[in-house]
Design a protein around this motif. Structure first.
Motif, PDB file in Angstrom:
ATOM      1  N   ASP A   1      87.753 -21.117  38.196  1.00  0.00           N
ATOM      2  CA  ASP A   1      88.019 -20.873  39.611  1.00  0.00           C
ATOM      3  C   ASP A   1      86.774 -21.336  40.357  1.00  0.00           C
ATOM      4  OD1 ASP A   1      88.179 -19.812  42.196  1.00  0.00           O
ATOM      5  OD2 ASP A   1      89.218 -17.998  41.543  1.00  0.00           O
ATOM      6  N   VAL A   2      86.896 -22.383  41.163  1.00  0.00           N
ATOM      7  CA  VAL A   2      85.722 -22.991  41.777  1.00  0.00           C
ATOM      8  C   VAL A   2      85.038 -22.089  42.799  1.00  0.00           C
ATOM      9  CG1 VAL A   2      86.608 -25.321  41.396  1.00  0.00           C
ATOM     10  CG2 VAL A   2      87.054 -24.168  43.580  1.00  0.00           C
ATOM     11  N   THR A   3      85.682 -20.996  43.158  1.00  0.00           N
ATOM     12  CA  THR A   3      85.063 -20.065  44.104  1.00  0.00           C
ATOM     13  C   THR A   3      84.275 -18.963  43.390  1.00  0.00           C
ATOM     14  OG1 THR A   3      86.960 -18.556  44.234  1.00  0.00           O
ATOM     15  CG2 THR A   3      86.967 -20.463  45.713  1.00  0.00           C
ATOM     16  N   LYS A   4      84.298 -18.972  42.058  1.00  0.00           N
ATOM     17  CA  LYS A   4      83.629 -17.917  41.293  1.00  0.00           C
ATOM     18  C   LYS A   4      82.429 -18.482  40.553  1.00  0.00           C
ATOM     19  CE  LYS A   4      87.766 -15.049  40.664  1.00  0.00           C
ATOM     20  NZ  LYS A   4      88.697 -14.430  39.687  1.00  0.00           N
ATOM     21  N   ALA A   5      81.240 -18.061  40.969  1.00  0.00           N
ATOM     22  CA  ALA A   5      80.002 -18.563  40.374  1.00  0.00           C
ATOM     23  C   ALA A   5      79.940 -18.277  38.879  1.00  0.00           C
ATOM     24  CB  ALA A   5      78.802 -17.948  41.085  1.00  0.00           C
ATOM     25  N   SER A   6      80.493 -17.147  38.455  1.00  0.00           N
ATOM     26  CA  SER A   6      80.448 -16.800  37.025  1.00  0.00           C
ATOM     27  C   SER A   6      81.293 -17.754  36.193  1.00  0.00           C
ATOM     28  CB  SER A   6      80.925 -15.359  36.820  1.00  0.00           C
ATOM     29  OG  SER A   6      82.242 -15.180  37.311  1.00  0.00           O
ATOM     30  N   ASP A   7      82.461 -18.144  36.694  1.00  0.00           N
ATOM     31  CA  ASP A   7      83.297 -19.123  35.990  1.00  0.00           C
ATOM     32  C   ASP A   7      82.549 -20.446  35.829  1.00  0.00           C
ATOM     33  OD1 ASP A   7      85.338 -17.279  35.944  1.00  0.00           O
ATOM     34  OD2 ASP A   7      86.817 -18.592  36.899  1.00  0.00           O
ATOM     35  N   ILE A   8      81.928 -20.871  36.915  1.00  0.00           N
ATOM     36  CA  ILE A   8      81.202 -22.145  36.903  1.00  0.00           C
ATOM     37  C   ILE A   8      80.045 -22.083  35.912  1.00  0.00           C
ATOM     38  CG2 ILE A   8      79.818 -23.726  38.304  1.00  0.00           C
ATOM     39  CD1 ILE A   8      81.458 -22.615  40.740  1.00  0.00           C
ATOM     40  N   LYS A   9      79.298 -21.000  35.945  1.00  0.00           N
ATOM     41  CA  LYS A   9      78.144 -20.853  35.051  1.00  0.00           C
ATOM     42  C   LYS A   9      78.563 -20.908  33.595  1.00  0.00           C
ATOM     43  CE  LYS A   9      74.302 -17.762  33.900  1.00  0.00           C
ATOM     44  NZ  LYS A   9      73.619 -16.470  34.218  1.00  0.00           N
ATOM     45  N   ASN A  10      79.622 -20.183  33.240  1.00  0.00           N
ATOM     46  CA  ASN A  10      80.067 -20.148  31.848  1.00  0.00           C
ATOM     47  C   ASN A  10      80.522 -21.522  31.366  1.00  0.00           C
ATOM     48  OD1 ASN A  10      79.551 -17.396  31.729  1.00  0.00           O
ATOM     49  ND2 ASN A  10      81.658 -16.812  32.231  1.00  0.00           N
ATOM     50  N   ALA A  11      81.295 -22.205  32.213  1.00  0.00           N
ATOM     51  CA  ALA A  11      81.797 -23.531  31.835  1.00  0.00           C
ATOM     52  C   ALA A  11      80.648 -24.537  31.731  1.00  0.00           C
ATOM     53  CB  ALA A  11      82.828 -24.011  32.854  1.00  0.00           C
ATOM     54  N   LEU A  12      79.740 -24.496  32.681  1.00  0.00           N
ATOM     55  CA  LEU A  12      78.623 -25.430  32.689  1.00  0.00           C
ATOM     56  C   LEU A  12      77.704 -25.212  31.489  1.00  0.00           C
ATOM     57  CD1 LEU A  12      77.223 -27.709  34.211  1.00  0.00           C
ATOM     58  CD2 LEU A  12      75.989 -25.964  35.535  1.00  0.00           C
ATOM     59  N   THR A  13      77.490 -23.957  31.124  1.00  0.00           N
ATOM     60  CA  THR A  13      76.653 -23.637  29.964  1.00  0.00           C
ATOM     61  C   THR A  13      77.212 -24.272  28.697  1.00  0.00           C
ATOM     62  OG1 THR A  13      75.901 -21.547  30.938  1.00  0.00           O
ATOM     63  CG2 THR A  13      75.722 -21.767  28.554  1.00  0.00           C
TER      64      THR A  13
END
Length: 241
Positions: A55-67
């Motif tokens: 979900d591009v509005t959720k920083a936690s989703d982005i962080k987990n995927a990017l990691t």
């Protein structure tokens, strides 16, 4: 004429890559040798790519995927901020505030959230390509699409501002502003609205996802090394400036 690129050794993220323009961009990048990661809230796997639920509005989703990507690839070379939500075709006074907040959240805040986390990874290598998908609506302001127009205008201004901040690197930041493209997003507006859009186009047709994707790939390539902070229309002649 078919134009080909070699993105071998490049790692790319395409948001909203499950369908429409994003899916075509992701597939073309993959066919050109890139290691492509699709981020979408509703994942539909595409051959030759990796898919992550984000979900591009959720920083936690982005962080987990990017990691996960950085652990496997060690770098990000290409970011295509394509995730978008059009919302209903409706007069602004009739909008539920929650609806326009969602439009701003996905189309503008989502670009902020993702770029804020991906850009430091690009800075470590000193190079990269960021392509933000805006819209003709952000340049002209379209009636009954007020919130979407505002979000798209924000993406355009953000692109111009950020490009100047990273000019000390080989990171290039550009924007593509399509007019109506033949996608489910547009078709869901209904036959009457689509017909009006075609009527307003000098070329009298919708654009194709392949046409938009071809421009995005060029902007991701080394052939576009002198372009940054630019907004490229893809409107069939409809854009007036």
């Amino acid at each position: 004429m078919t134009v080909t690129y070699d993105f071998g050794g490049k790692t790319a993220i395409v948001t909203g890559g499950a369908r429409g323009i994003g899916r075509t961009v992701a597939q073309l990048l993959a066919r050109s040798g890139a290691d492509v990661w699709i981020w979408d809230a509703d994942v539909v796997p595409a051959d030759g790519t990796h898919s992550q639920t984000v979900d591009v509005t959720k920083a936690s989703d982005i962080k987990n995927a990017l990691t996960e990507i950085v652990a496997k690839a060690g770098r990000i070379d290409i970011l295509v901020n394509n995730a978008g939500y059009l919302g209903p075709y409706r007069d602004f006074e009739a909008f539920d505030p929650a609806e326009w907040q969602r439009i701003i959240g996905v189309n503008l805040i989502g670009v902020f959230e993702i770029t804020h986390q991906v850009l430091p990874v690009m800075r470590k290598t000193g190079s990269g390509r960021i392509v933000n998908m805006g819209s003709l609506a952000g340049k002209e302001g379209l009636p009954s699409l007020a919130a979407y127009s505002a979000a798209s205008a924000g993406v355009i201004a953000f692109t111009k501002a950020l490009s100047r901040e990273v000019c000390d690197t080989d990171i290039r930041v550009n924007c593509v502003a399509p007019g109506p493209i033949d996608t489910d997003l547009i078709r869901r507006l209904g036959n009457k609205v689509v017909s009006d859009m075609i009527g307003a186009s000098p070329l009298k047709r919708l654009g194709s996802v392949d046409e938009v994707a071809a421009l995005v790939l060029w902007l991701c390539s080394d052939a576009s090394s002198f372009n940054t902070g630019a907004v490229f229309d893809m409107s069939g002649g409809r854009a007036r400036y």
